[in-house]
Design a protein around this motif. Sequence first.
Motif, PDB file in Angstrom:
ATOM      1  N   ASN A   1      43.129  34.227  33.306  1.00 53.70           N
ATOM      2  CA  ASN A   1      42.596  32.916  33.906  1.00 53.70           C
ATOM      3  C   ASN A   1      41.767  32.987  35.325  1.00 53.70           C
ATOM      4  OD1 ASN A   1      43.776  31.310  31.787  1.00 53.70           O
ATOM      5  ND2 ASN A   1      45.463  30.654  32.934  1.00 53.70           N
ATOM      6  N   TYR A   2      42.454  33.860  35.975  1.00 51.23           N
ATOM      7  CA  TYR A   2      41.399  34.141  37.351  1.00 51.23           C
ATOM      8  C   TYR A   2      40.410  34.900  37.185  1.00 51.23           C
ATOM      9  CZ  TYR A   2      41.301  34.724  42.596  1.00 51.23           C
ATOM     10  OH  TYR A   2      40.527  34.670  43.610  1.00 51.23           O
ATOM     11  N   TRP A   3      40.515  35.870  36.591  1.00 50.25           N
ATOM     12  CA  TRP A   3      39.290  37.019  36.663  1.00 50.25           C
ATOM     13  C   TRP A   3      38.386  36.809  35.313  1.00 50.25           C
ATOM     14  CZ3 TRP A   3      38.107  39.614  41.022  1.00 50.25           C
ATOM     15  CH2 TRP A   3      39.281  39.876  41.877  1.00 50.25           C
ATOM     16  N   GLY A   4      39.085  36.015  34.512  1.00 51.42           N
ATOM     17  CA  GLY A   4      38.157  35.878  33.352  1.00 51.42           C
ATOM     18  C   GLY A   4      38.640  36.587  32.143  1.00 51.42           C
TER      19      GLY A   4
END
Lengths: 241, 150
Positions: free
Chosen positions: A155-158
């Motif tokens: 979710n954060y980096w893709g």
Amino acid sequence: MLRYISLISFFLLYLFQASAQDDNTFSQDSEEEETNVIKEREKRDPPSNRGISIGINAGTFIIAAFEPSRIGTEATLRYGFKNHFFAVAEGGFEQVKFEKDVYDYKSTGEFLRIGFDYNLFNVDEEDNNDNVLLGLRYGVGMNDYASPRFSIKENYWGDYTGSIPSNISTAHWAEFMFGLRTEVLKNFYMGWSFRLRRLIALEGIDTFEPYVIAGYGRADNKTNLSFTYTLEYHIPFKRRK
Amino acid sequence: MLYLFISSCNNDDIYLSNQQAVQASFYTVRESGEVKDTVVYSLFAYGLENDKILDNDTVDASSLFLPLDLNSNQTQWVLNTIKSTGTFSATITFEYEKELDFVSGNSGMTQNIILKKVSHTGSFIDSVVISYPNINYDENQENVKIYIPN
């Protein structure tokens, strides 16, 4: 003189009749004995056992109706030999193709199961060729499978996306079956069976396991319970008298 | 064949999000030499080259999960703490290897990660050490100890 001839004639006639009666009695005894022998032999080796049956497992079409991503077919070959035993070979193929959010998957697989069935059913009723079967199988299946696209959520980096090229794996399993088989028309049999399968080995796994092992079921499960619904045509062998 | 599966529906039939995160805990070393876990107050963190604040929040934390960039073999995180004397920062760099792993037919793949090296800059942190290098699916292990000045 005529009196003597008549007496001799009656005597000869009596002898002939007696002899004929003896022959008849012997013949009846012999027939009864032969019938008993045949009955005894058929009890040991029922008529439905003798011959080859070829058939299909219509259950594969039922599963395709519930799981459209899985398409396959299965053929059965059954050879009846003495003492209630059938040698059985079952083979077929299965294709799986689906697209999920986390990965796409496609595979083609072939399988072979060999083993035997034992007919528990003993019945004196003439022309009753029904079977109650207990059986064992050894199964082997080969699957060529790949993931054309997969995604790992982050979710954060893709997300991370990739693909996994084609891989071939081989599975081995043991199988216990219980089923019924009945002659619905002359030489046409319908049957169902429950199958309890236990995966013994899954070889050739590189990055990931196949979703479905052809002939076995979901690869995630070390034990699978399944069901077959077979339609068979029986080619009887004539017994030597 | 109508397949009836013995096993019940797997509870892993969910997306595997945030499984690839470093679990880091904060410690201080007292003058006596005793190592004690500690809380960092008013902490916020963001990834270098991302700038989005993790969880969009400032927290008081004794440990935190720092997600790793799966499209790279290196991820840098900037940790900040707000004190009355100002905001103090440190940058931690994680270097790692990835290994694709299959979870299940329902869940698909994940990346198992092995931390190879961790380093830092900034006065907010004394030192950073790897306590358990493997970051695997469905494991709950502290991976890194972050030592804060007493």
